[in-house]
Design a protein around this motif. Structure first.
Motif, PDB file in Angstrom:
ATOM      1  N   ALA A 235      28.074  15.779 -22.132  1.00 50.73           N
ATOM      2  CA  ALA A 235      27.323  17.021 -22.262  1.00 50.73           C
ATOM      3  C   ALA A 235      26.126  17.014 -21.322  1.00 50.73           C
ATOM      4  O   ALA A 235      25.597  15.957 -20.974  1.00 50.73           O
ATOM      5  CB  ALA A 235      26.863  17.215 -23.709  1.00 50.73           C
ATOM      6  N   MET A 236      25.697  18.207 -20.943  1.00 53.00           N
ATOM      7  CA  MET A 236      24.544  18.340 -20.064  1.00 53.00           C
ATOM      8  C   MET A 236      23.680  19.499 -20.530  1.00 53.00           C
ATOM      9  O   MET A 236      24.190  20.514 -21.018  1.00 53.00           O
ATOM     10  CB  MET A 236      24.984  18.579 -18.617  1.00 53.00           C
ATOM     11  N   ARG A 237      22.375  19.365 -20.401  1.00 50.69           N
ATOM     12  CA  ARG A 237      21.445  20.425 -20.741  1.00 50.69           C
ATOM     13  C   ARG A 237      21.414  21.472 -19.625  1.00 50.69           C
ATOM     14  O   ARG A 237      21.473  21.130 -18.442  1.00 50.69           O
ATOM     15  CB  ARG A 237      20.043  19.872 -20.948  1.00 50.69           C
ATOM     16  N   SER A 238      21.256  22.721 -20.004  1.00 48.98           N
ATOM     17  CA  SER A 238      21.183  23.773 -18.992  1.00 48.98           C
ATOM     18  C   SER A 238      19.927  23.631 -18.144  1.00 48.98           C
ATOM     19  O   SER A 238      19.913  24.010 -16.971  1.00 48.98           O
ATOM     20  CB  SER A 238      21.219  25.156 -19.650  1.00 48.98           C
TER      21      SER A 238
ATOM     22  N   ASP B   2      18.036  26.083 -12.137  1.00 53.62           N
ATOM     23  CA  ASP B   2      16.658  25.963 -11.655  1.00 53.62           C
ATOM     24  C   ASP B   2      15.804  27.077 -12.264  1.00 53.62           C
ATOM     25  O   ASP B   2      16.297  27.983 -12.941  1.00 53.62           O
ATOM     26  CB  ASP B   2      16.597  26.011 -10.125  1.00 53.62           C
ATOM     27  N   VAL B   3      14.516  27.003 -12.035  1.00 54.45           N
ATOM     28  CA  VAL B   3      13.576  27.965 -12.621  1.00 54.45           C
ATOM     29  C   VAL B   3      13.893  29.388 -12.176  1.00 54.45           C
ATOM     30  O   VAL B   3      13.792  30.345 -12.941  1.00 54.45           O
ATOM     31  CB  VAL B   3      12.126  27.603 -12.242  1.00 54.45           C
ATOM     32  N   GLU B   4      14.309  29.535 -10.928  1.00 52.56           N
ATOM     33  CA  GLU B   4      14.595  30.861 -10.397  1.00 52.56           C
ATOM     34  C   GLU B   4      15.774  31.521 -11.114  1.00 52.56           C
ATOM     35  O   GLU B   4      15.850  32.740 -11.208  1.00 52.56           O
ATOM     36  CB  GLU B   4      14.898  30.770  -8.902  1.00 52.56           C
ATOM     37  N   PHE B   5      16.685  30.714 -11.632  1.00 52.92           N
ATOM     38  CA  PHE B   5      17.873  31.269 -12.294  1.00 52.92           C
ATOM     39  C   PHE B   5      17.485  32.071 -13.529  1.00 52.92           C
ATOM     40  O   PHE B   5      18.013  33.156 -13.772  1.00 52.92           O
ATOM     41  CB  PHE B   5      18.842  30.155 -12.673  1.00 52.92           C
ATOM     42  N   THR B   6      16.575  31.545 -14.332  1.00 57.25           N
ATOM     43  CA  THR B   6      16.205  32.208 -15.581  1.00 57.25           C
ATOM     44  C   THR B   6      15.023  33.168 -15.424  1.00 57.25           C
ATOM     45  O   THR B   6      14.642  33.829 -16.380  1.00 57.25           O
ATOM     46  CB  THR B   6      15.843  31.155 -16.646  1.00 57.25           C
ATOM     47  N   SER B   7      14.449  33.233 -14.239  1.00 56.77           N
ATOM     48  CA  SER B   7      13.279  34.089 -14.030  1.00 56.77           C
ATOM     49  C   SER B   7      13.661  35.525 -13.695  1.00 56.77           C
ATOM     50  O   SER B   7      12.794  36.393 -13.613  1.00 56.77           O
ATOM     51  CB  SER B   7      12.398  33.517 -12.911  1.00 56.77           C
ATOM     52  N   SER B   8      14.952  35.794 -13.506  1.00 60.85           N
ATOM     53  CA  SER B   8      15.387  37.147 -13.178  1.00 60.85           C
ATOM     54  C   SER B   8      16.728  37.432 -13.839  1.00 60.85           C
ATOM     55  O   SER B   8      17.481  36.517 -14.174  1.00 60.85           O
ATOM     56  CB  SER B   8      15.520  37.311 -11.657  1.00 60.85           C
TER      57      SER B   8
ATOM     58  N   SER C  38      29.820  35.102 -13.351  1.00 61.34           N
ATOM     59  CA  SER C  38      31.197  34.676 -13.114  1.00 61.34           C
ATOM     60  C   SER C  38      31.229  33.551 -12.085  1.00 61.34           C
ATOM     61  O   SER C  38      32.004  32.589 -12.223  1.00 61.34           O
ATOM     62  CB  SER C  38      32.033  35.862 -12.627  1.00 61.34           C
ATOM     63  N   GLU C  39      30.370  33.655 -11.082  1.00 62.04           N
ATOM     64  CA  GLU C  39      30.281  32.604 -10.070  1.00 62.04           C
ATOM     65  C   GLU C  39      29.745  31.311 -10.680  1.00 62.04           C
ATOM     66  O   GLU C  39      30.189  30.208 -10.317  1.00 62.04           O
ATOM     67  CB  GLU C  39      29.385  33.066  -8.925  1.00 62.04           C
ATOM     68  N   VAL C  40      28.798  31.428 -11.612  1.00 65.79           N
ATOM     69  CA  VAL C  40      28.260  30.253 -12.300  1.00 65.79           C
ATOM     70  C   VAL C  40      29.360  29.571 -13.101  1.00 65.79           C
ATOM     71  O   VAL C  40      29.490  28.342 -13.088  1.00 65.79           O
ATOM     72  CB  VAL C  40      27.087  30.651 -13.226  1.00 65.79           C
ATOM     73  N   GLU C  41      30.161  30.360 -13.807  1.00 68.54           N
ATOM     74  CA  GLU C  41      31.255  29.793 -14.588  1.00 68.54           C
ATOM     75  C   GLU C  41      32.244  29.050 -13.693  1.00 68.54           C
ATOM     76  O   GLU C  41      32.748  27.986 -14.066  1.00 68.54           O
ATOM     77  CB  GLU C  41      31.972  30.903 -15.361  1.00 68.54           C
TER      78      GLU C  41
END
Length: 208
Positions: free
Chosen positions: A68-71, A76-82, A90-93
């Motif tokens: 298992a891995m933590r999100s 990165d910070v930029e991912f959740t900032s917007s 879909s690309e992340v998956e």
């Protein structure tokens, strides 16, 4: 296997807080679901709470033999900032699939409500108040005791397990709905939540 909708009343009392499993749903087309590499996502505006939850949940999965891995170690910070589009997710998956992940365990608060309760008093026939003065004196701290009434938030939390398996749709495998009273000790409440959630998953042959 028919769709399961299980309503349980299981309580884990932690100080002044408690965690309750309201109900679960399992994909009727899935009998057993084993995951080998799971991404743990705890969506929260509080970074400390997110870190604590994802860390403890990851440790619990690893103890069960699941990688298992933590999100927070992947995004990165930029991912959740917007905000993200469906195409971006879909690309992340697909990136997760390429890295060997086969499931995402996603936990978030879906609602909250304010509750008010009062301190319980043990009354019986032996101490019935037969006079107004006695009744008033016995309860006058309603006016003065700030702890007579307690106000707290009740959080509605949902945990969902999604499959990102090869040649399969990114489908929902399992979902649990929980209620958590505003915790006095976050770490113990997280432990109680994880214990209750994983027990429910184990009962339905999902991962554990």
């Amino acid at each position: 296997m028919k769709t399961k909708l299980i309503f349980l009343v299981l309580w884990f009392v932690v100080g002044c807080s408690s965690t309750k499993l309201v109900g679960t749903w399992k994909n009727p087309d899935i009998v057993l679901f084993d995951a080998y590499q799971v991404l743990v996502v705890g969506m929260s505006q509080d970074e400390e709470v997110q870190t604590e939850f994802e860390t403890r949940m990851t440790e619990r999965l690893k103890a069960a033999g699941v990688d298992a891995m933590r999100s927070i170690d992947l995004f990165d910070v930029e991912f959740t900032s917007s905000q993200k589009s469906e195409q971006e997710l879909s690309e992340v998956e697909q990136q997760l699939l390429d890295k060997g992940f086969d499931a995402i365990l996603f936990t978030k608060v879906v609602g909250t409500e304010n509750k008010r309760t009062f301190r319980e008093r043990m009354n019986n026939f032996s101490n019935l108040y037969t006079r107004f003065s006695s009744d008033y004196l016995g309860h006058q701290d309603i006016y003065y005791d700030p702890e007579y009434y307690e106000t707290f938030n009740l959080y509605h939390i949902e945990t969902a397990l999604y499959c990102i398996c090869v040649d399969k749709e990114r489908e929902l495998i399992w979902k649990g709905d929980f209620e958590v009273e505003e915790p006095s000790k976050v770490d113990k409440t997280i432990d109680a939540y994880i214990k209750l959630m994983t027990s429910a998953m184990q009962e339905e042959d999902v991962i554990f």
